[in-house]
Design a protein around this motif. Sequence first.
Motif, PDB file in Angstrom:
ATOM      1  N   GLY A  20      55.746 -60.410 -38.683  1.00 11.20           N
ATOM      2  CA  GLY A  20      56.535 -59.144 -38.705  1.00 11.20           C
ATOM      3  C   GLY A  20      55.642 -58.196 -38.517  1.00 11.20           C
ATOM      4  O   GLY A  20      54.908 -57.579 -38.637  1.00 11.20           O
ATOM      5  N   ILE A  21      56.762 -56.830 -39.613  1.00 11.99           N
ATOM      6  CA  ILE A  21      55.555 -55.388 -39.721  1.00 11.99           C
ATOM      7  C   ILE A  21      54.982 -54.829 -40.911  1.00 11.99           C
ATOM      8  O   ILE A  21      56.269 -54.342 -41.967  1.00 11.99           O
ATOM      9  CB  ILE A  21      56.279 -54.678 -39.081  1.00 11.99           C
ATOM     10  CG1 ILE A  21      56.352 -54.145 -37.380  1.00 11.99           C
ATOM     11  CG2 ILE A  21      55.691 -52.633 -39.408  1.00 11.99           C
ATOM     12  CD1 ILE A  21      56.883 -53.075 -36.568  1.00 11.99           C
ATOM     13  N   HIS A  22      54.230 -54.557 -41.304  1.00  8.68           N
ATOM     14  CA  HIS A  22      53.980 -54.423 -43.248  1.00  8.68           C
ATOM     15  C   HIS A  22      54.394 -52.690 -43.362  1.00  8.68           C
ATOM     16  O   HIS A  22      54.283 -52.100 -42.181  1.00  8.68           O
ATOM     17  CB  HIS A  22      52.296 -54.399 -43.445  1.00  8.68           C
ATOM     18  CG  HIS A  22      51.530 -54.773 -44.001  1.00  8.68           C
ATOM     19  ND1 HIS A  22      51.735 -52.870 -45.321  1.00  8.68           N
ATOM     20  CD2 HIS A  22      50.957 -55.467 -45.088  1.00  8.68           C
ATOM     21  CE1 HIS A  22      50.342 -53.551 -46.346  1.00  8.68           C
ATOM     22  NE2 HIS A  22      50.306 -54.338 -46.361  1.00  8.68           N
ATOM     23  N   PRO A  23      54.568 -52.580 -44.603  1.00  6.78           N
ATOM     24  CA  PRO A  23      54.930 -51.388 -45.003  1.00  6.78           C
ATOM     25  C   PRO A  23      54.284 -49.993 -44.768  1.00  6.78           C
ATOM     26  O   PRO A  23      54.733 -49.258 -44.770  1.00  6.78           O
ATOM     27  CB  PRO A  23      55.571 -51.097 -46.600  1.00  6.78           C
ATOM     28  CG  PRO A  23      54.729 -52.829 -46.496  1.00  6.78           C
ATOM     29  CD  PRO A  23      54.590 -53.438 -46.006  1.00  6.78           C
ATOM     30  N   GLN A  24      52.803 -50.712 -44.788  1.00  2.00           N
ATOM     31  CA  GLN A  24      51.916 -49.659 -44.274  1.00  2.00           C
ATOM     32  C   GLN A  24      52.327 -49.540 -42.629  1.00  2.00           C
ATOM     33  O   GLN A  24      51.571 -48.549 -42.310  1.00  2.00           O
ATOM     34  CB  GLN A  24      50.704 -50.317 -44.423  1.00  2.00           C
ATOM     35  CG  GLN A  24      50.401 -50.307 -46.048  1.00  2.00           C
ATOM     36  CD  GLN A  24      48.535 -50.698 -46.205  1.00  2.00           C
ATOM     37  OE1 GLN A  24      48.362 -50.667 -45.380  1.00  2.00           O
ATOM     38  NE2 GLN A  24      48.396 -51.056 -47.222  1.00  2.00           N
TER      39      GLN A  24
ATOM     40  N   TRP B 249      58.075 -49.803 -36.457  1.00  5.16           N
ATOM     41  CA  TRP B 249      59.137 -50.351 -36.360  1.00  5.16           C
ATOM     42  C   TRP B 249      59.974 -49.348 -35.743  1.00  5.16           C
ATOM     43  O   TRP B 249      60.570 -48.429 -35.798  1.00  5.16           O
ATOM     44  CB  TRP B 249      60.276 -51.009 -38.002  1.00  5.16           C
ATOM     45  CG  TRP B 249      61.574 -51.416 -37.329  1.00  5.16           C
ATOM     46  CD1 TRP B 249      62.526 -50.261 -37.672  1.00  5.16           C
ATOM     47  CD2 TRP B 249      61.725 -53.065 -37.028  1.00  5.16           C
ATOM     48  NE1 TRP B 249      63.482 -52.257 -37.388  1.00  5.16           N
ATOM     49  CE2 TRP B 249      63.087 -53.848 -37.575  1.00  5.16           C
ATOM     50  CE3 TRP B 249      60.458 -54.307 -36.923  1.00  5.16           C
ATOM     51  CZ2 TRP B 249      62.998 -54.955 -36.959  1.00  5.16           C
ATOM     52  CZ3 TRP B 249      60.642 -55.008 -36.868  1.00  5.16           C
ATOM     53  CH2 TRP B 249      62.392 -55.705 -36.519  1.00  5.16           C
ATOM     54  N   ASP B 250      60.800 -49.994 -34.080  1.00  7.52           N
ATOM     55  CA  ASP B 250      62.156 -49.399 -34.232  1.00  7.52           C
ATOM     56  C   ASP B 250      62.850 -50.867 -32.809  1.00  7.52           C
ATOM     57  O   ASP B 250      62.347 -52.206 -33.464  1.00  7.52           O
ATOM     58  CB  ASP B 250      61.196 -48.843 -32.093  1.00  7.52           C
ATOM     59  CG  ASP B 250      60.450 -49.270 -31.618  1.00  7.52           C
ATOM     60  OD1 ASP B 250      60.579 -50.814 -31.829  1.00  7.52           O
ATOM     61  OD2 ASP B 250      59.448 -48.653 -31.199  1.00  7.52           O
ATOM     62  N   SER B 251      63.821 -50.629 -32.137  1.00  6.46           N
ATOM     63  CA  SER B 251      64.578 -51.938 -31.417  1.00  6.46           C
ATOM     64  C   SER B 251      63.993 -52.499 -30.589  1.00  6.46           C
ATOM     65  O   SER B 251      64.679 -53.710 -30.769  1.00  6.46           O
ATOM     66  CB  SER B 251      65.863 -50.992 -30.770  1.00  6.46           C
ATOM     67  OG  SER B 251      65.203 -50.054 -29.568  1.00  6.46           O
TER      68      SER B 251
ATOM     69  N   SER C  53      64.119 -48.732 -44.250  1.00  7.97           N
ATOM     70  CA  SER C  53      64.954 -48.738 -42.806  1.00  7.97           C
ATOM     71  C   SER C  53      63.591 -50.443 -42.703  1.00  7.97           C
ATOM     72  O   SER C  53      64.860 -51.334 -43.053  1.00  7.97           O
ATOM     73  CB  SER C  53      64.558 -48.050 -42.515  1.00  7.97           C
ATOM     74  OG  SER C  53      65.004 -47.842 -41.066  1.00  7.97           O
ATOM     75  N   ALA C  54      61.976 -50.080 -42.441  1.00  5.66           N
ATOM     76  CA  ALA C  54      61.784 -51.497 -41.733  1.00  5.66           C
ATOM     77  C   ALA C  54      62.003 -52.664 -42.084  1.00  5.66           C
ATOM     78  O   ALA C  54      62.723 -53.460 -42.060  1.00  5.66           O
ATOM     79  CB  ALA C  54      60.199 -51.040 -41.224  1.00  5.66           C
TER      80      ALA C  54
END
Length: 266
Positions: free
Chosen positions: A66-70, A75-77, A114-115
């Motif tokens: 996943g992608i951490h908030p930091q 994040w993108d398509s 958003s992410a």
Amino acid sequence: MTDPPLLLDTHIHLDHPAMREDLARHVAEANKCGVSRFLLPGVTDESWDGLLAVTAATQGALAAPGIHPQAAHRWDSSCAERLSDLLERPEVVAVGEIGLDGYPGLPPMEVQESAFRAQLRLAVAAQRPVIIHCRKALGRLFGILKEEEAAQVGGIMHAFAGSVELARQAVEMNFALGFGGVLTYPNARRAPQVFCELPAEWLVLETDAPDMAPHPHRGETNRPAWLKLIACRAAELRGWSLEQTARITTANACRILNLVSMDNPG
């Protein structure tokens, strides 16, 4: 001589350089202490390949990319498409670590949100639980979890630092609470209180290695084997034996992550 109790570390960064440079030794030490499963959360899309390589090379390891908030600005398509594909792999059992972080100097909160929402939607669509990171934003995070109907998949609140009341709200949304090194600190108050007051079936253990080393190693590079120190403190707080602690917390992790029990691998 009896076998050590079987423990599952629900949050450990074995793909971190501090771990990878001596991975075999770290895993062997952990195994001797009864730690036989590891959940490796992601941080950024740039690290997913390494995360999956370490998962493949480590017996008992599972992945939660996943992608951490930091790193929410990444994040993108393209990330969405790639993560969606990864969720079809059997070793990928969750999405993480995702969430919100209110510390200064991080991506704007609207970018983080958003992410976070996008990854929650992928997790719900794939019916995978989520591993949540949250600092200084629990109220907003809980609101998003409700709006995105994350209770459908549930997951784990990593390093939970909220009150007993908020912990109970998390449980109502099908989230277990992850407890690590903070539980062992002599001056810790809130974490032990929450750990003692929550229903046993919503407690899981984690190291967050190489970070958050438990007492008496606070400030050192954390090790996978030190999950046993956390388990010993957990046992002391609840009045359980170490074997009970391992059985309860591991069963909880297996349930939340939809894993086959280590006691019944068939």
